[in-house]
Design a protein around this motif. Sequence first.
Motif, mmCIF file in Angstrom:
data_model
loop_
_atom_site.group_PDB
_atom_site.id
_atom_site.type_symbol
_atom_site.label_atom_id
_atom_site.label_comp_id
_atom_site.label_asym_id
_atom_site.label_seq_id
_atom_site.Cartn_x
_atom_site.Cartn_y
_atom_site.Cartn_z
ATOM 1 N N ASN A 173 9.940 13.239 11.519
ATOM 2 C CA ASN A 173 9.687 14.670 11.667
ATOM 3 C C ASN A 173 8.702 15.153 10.600
ATOM 4 O OD1 ASN A 173 10.020 17.300 12.675
ATOM 5 N ND2 ASN A 173 11.631 17.713 11.181
ATOM 6 N N GLU A 174 8.937 14.744 9.361
ATOM 7 C CA GLU A 174 8.019 15.120 8.272
ATOM 8 C C GLU A 174 6.629 14.534 8.505
ATOM 9 O OE1 GLU A 174 8.587 17.207 5.678
ATOM 10 O OE2 GLU A 174 10.487 17.616 6.666
ATOM 11 N N ARG A 175 6.573 13.287 8.996
ATOM 12 C CA ARG A 175 5.275 12.657 9.258
ATOM 13 C C ARG A 175 4.530 13.409 10.358
ATOM 14 N NH1 ARG A 175 3.316 7.104 11.906
ATOM 15 N NH2 ARG A 175 1.353 6.985 10.749
ATOM 16 N N GLN A 176 5.254 13.824 11.381
ATOM 17 C CA GLN A 176 4.611 14.561 12.481
ATOM 18 C C GLN A 176 4.012 15.872 11.975
ATOM 19 O OE1 GLN A 176 3.755 13.175 15.123
ATOM 20 N NE2 GLN A 176 4.685 13.997 16.961
ATOM 21 N N LYS A 177 4.698 16.541 11.056
ATOM 22 C CA LYS A 177 4.165 17.781 10.483
ATOM 23 C C LYS A 177 2.866 17.526 9.729
ATOM 24 C CE LYS A 177 8.622 20.078 9.893
ATOM 25 N NZ LYS A 177 9.629 20.537 8.924
ATOM 26 N N LEU A 178 2.836 16.454 8.937
ATOM 27 C CA LEU A 178 1.608 16.137 8.192
ATOM 28 C C LEU A 178 0.464 15.782 9.135
ATOM 29 C CD1 LEU A 178 2.817 14.044 5.126
ATOM 30 C CD2 LEU A 178 1.779 16.298 5.125
ATOM 31 N N LEU A 179 0.768 15.030 10.185
ATOM 32 C CA LEU A 179 -0.282 14.670 11.140
ATOM 33 C C LEU A 179 -0.804 15.905 11.866
ATOM 34 C CD1 LEU A 179 1.262 11.393 12.593
ATOM 35 C CD2 LEU A 179 -0.570 11.606 10.896
ATOM 36 N N ALA A 180 0.060 16.861 12.156
ATOM 37 C CA ALA A 180 -0.385 18.114 12.790
ATOM 38 C C ALA A 180 -1.299 18.890 11.845
ATOM 39 C CB ALA A 180 0.824 18.959 13.182
ATOM 40 N N GLU A 181 -0.978 18.884 10.545
ATOM 41 C CA GLU A 181 -1.869 19.525 9.567
ATOM 42 C C GLU A 181 -3.226 18.842 9.539
ATOM 43 O OE1 GLU A 181 -0.162 19.715 5.665
ATOM 44 O OE2 GLU A 181 1.658 20.703 6.396
ATOM 45 N N ASN A 182 -3.228 17.516 9.630
ATOM 46 C CA ASN A 182 -4.492 16.781 9.631
ATOM 47 C C ASN A 182 -5.348 17.166 10.827
ATOM 48 O OD1 ASN A 182 -3.572 15.439 7.352
ATOM 49 N ND2 ASN A 182 -3.003 13.590 8.457
ATOM 50 N N VAL A 183 -4.730 17.242 12.000
ATOM 51 C CA VAL A 183 -5.470 17.613 13.214
ATOM 52 C C VAL A 183 -5.976 19.043 13.098
ATOM 53 C CG1 VAL A 183 -5.241 18.013 15.700
ATOM 54 C CG2 VAL A 183 -4.275 15.947 14.674
ATOM 55 N N ALA A 184 -5.167 19.944 12.556
ATOM 56 C CA ALA A 184 -5.572 21.334 12.406
ATOM 57 C C ALA A 184 -6.745 21.485 11.445
ATOM 58 C CB ALA A 184 -4.397 22.178 11.928
ATOM 59 N N ASN A 185 -6.874 20.570 10.487
ATOM 60 C CA ASN A 185 -7.952 20.635 9.500
ATOM 61 C C ASN A 185 -9.087 19.660 9.815
ATOM 62 O OD1 ASN A 185 -7.068 22.601 7.433
ATOM 63 N ND2 ASN A 185 -5.299 21.234 7.354
ATOM 64 N N ALA A 186 -9.247 19.314 11.079
ATOM 65 C CA ALA A 186 -10.259 18.342 11.466
ATOM 66 C C ALA A 186 -11.683 18.820 11.188
ATOM 67 C CB ALA A 186 -10.114 17.994 12.943
ATOM 68 N N SER A 187 -11.881 20.117 11.044
ATOM 69 C CA SER A 187 -13.223 20.619 10.768
ATOM 70 C C SER A 187 -13.317 21.316 9.411
ATOM 71 C CB SER A 187 -13.672 21.567 11.884
ATOM 72 O OG SER A 187 -12.776 22.643 11.976
ATOM 73 N N THR A 188 -12.326 21.115 8.553
ATOM 74 C CA THR A 188 -12.337 21.714 7.217
ATOM 75 C C THR A 188 -13.153 20.826 6.279
ATOM 76 O OG1 THR A 188 -10.140 22.622 7.596
ATOM 77 C CG2 THR A 188 -10.885 22.493 5.303
ATOM 78 N N PRO A 189 -14.161 21.381 5.634
ATOM 79 C CA PRO A 189 -14.971 20.557 4.728
ATOM 80 C C PRO A 189 -14.130 19.970 3.593
ATOM 81 C CG PRO A 189 -16.042 22.654 5.159
ATOM 82 C CD PRO A 189 -14.675 22.738 5.747
ATOM 83 N N LYS A 190 -14.429 18.726 3.256
ATOM 84 C CA LYS A 190 -13.813 17.980 2.152
ATOM 85 C C LYS A 190 -12.306 17.772 2.313
ATOM 86 C CE LYS A 190 -17.313 19.330 -1.127
ATOM 87 N NZ LYS A 190 -17.653 19.966 -2.377
ATOM 88 N N TYR A 191 -11.790 17.900 3.533
ATOM 89 C CA TYR A 191 -10.361 17.680 3.752
ATOM 90 C C TYR A 191 -10.107 16.189 3.937
ATOM 91 C CZ TYR A 191 -5.644 18.015 5.583
ATOM 92 O OH TYR A 191 -4.291 17.871 5.766
ATOM 93 N N VAL A 192 -9.125 15.676 3.195
ATOM 94 C CA VAL A 192 -8.718 14.280 3.312
ATOM 95 C C VAL A 192 -7.338 14.264 3.970
ATOM 96 C CG1 VAL A 192 -8.179 12.163 2.047
ATOM 97 C CG2 VAL A 192 -10.012 13.662 1.238
ATOM 98 N N PRO A 193 -7.190 13.533 5.078
ATOM 99 C CA PRO A 193 -5.898 13.531 5.767
ATOM 100 C C PRO A 193 -4.795 12.917 4.907
ATOM 101 C CG PRO A 193 -7.368 11.913 6.745
ATOM 102 C CD PRO A 193 -8.162 12.677 5.740
ATOM 103 N N ARG A 194 -3.558 13.345 5.183
ATOM 104 C CA ARG A 194 -2.391 12.832 4.459
ATOM 105 C C ARG A 194 -1.426 12.183 5.435
ATOM 106 N NH1 ARG A 194 0.349 17.414 1.432
ATOM 107 N NH2 ARG A 194 0.210 18.366 3.462
ATOM 108 N N ASP A 195 -0.607 11.318 4.898
ATOM 109 C CA ASP A 195 0.423 10.653 5.680
ATOM 110 C C ASP A 195 1.608 10.411 4.757
ATOM 111 O OD1 ASP A 195 1.741 9.431 7.762
ATOM 112 O OD2 ASP A 195 0.219 7.893 8.109
ATOM 113 N N LEU A 196 2.747 10.063 5.318
ATOM 114 C CA LEU A 196 3.911 9.764 4.486
ATOM 115 C C LEU A 196 3.880 8.302 4.065
ATOM 116 C CD1 LEU A 196 6.965 11.622 6.029
ATOM 117 C CD2 LEU A 196 5.624 12.209 4.043
#
Length: 147
Positions: A20-43
């Motif tokens: 559940n926590e991992r799914q939340k982080l992955l959703a944040e990554n997808v939501a920030n797909a066009s944010t400059p200098k954003y590095v995706p996170r995972d558990l």
Amino acid sequence: MGITDTPFFNVLRERMGFLNERQKLLAENVANASTPKYVPRDLDNRAFADAIARQMPQARNGLAGAAPLAPVKMAATRVGHMDGGAPAAGTGKAIKSPDSEVTLDGNAVVLEEQMIKVADTRMNYDAALGLYQKGLQLMRLASRKPQ
């Protein structure tokens, strides 16, 4: 002790909380797909392995050995209260996990890779949920009066 306060159910609850926590982080990554200098996170997967080791210390050596399962220890915080000792969800540690490409603006999210991780997480959650439900069915079957 309730029937769901066994190591089997505790590990499955911990796994579902981790996913559940991992799914939340992955959703944040997808939501920030066009944010400059954003590095995706995972558990960090080691967090779940540590949680299993806390629940079932013998799991480090494998469950096929002759060592019996350790009993679940109850801890009461007040007189009249019982705690099944279930670990708290959210024990995972978020780590930066850049994907295979970085765009010119510094964004390291690759939507295809994130969607693969989302699908994998969903399949693992469904499997854990199925095991939990089957475990409950077995407990109900075992507690029935013979016919």
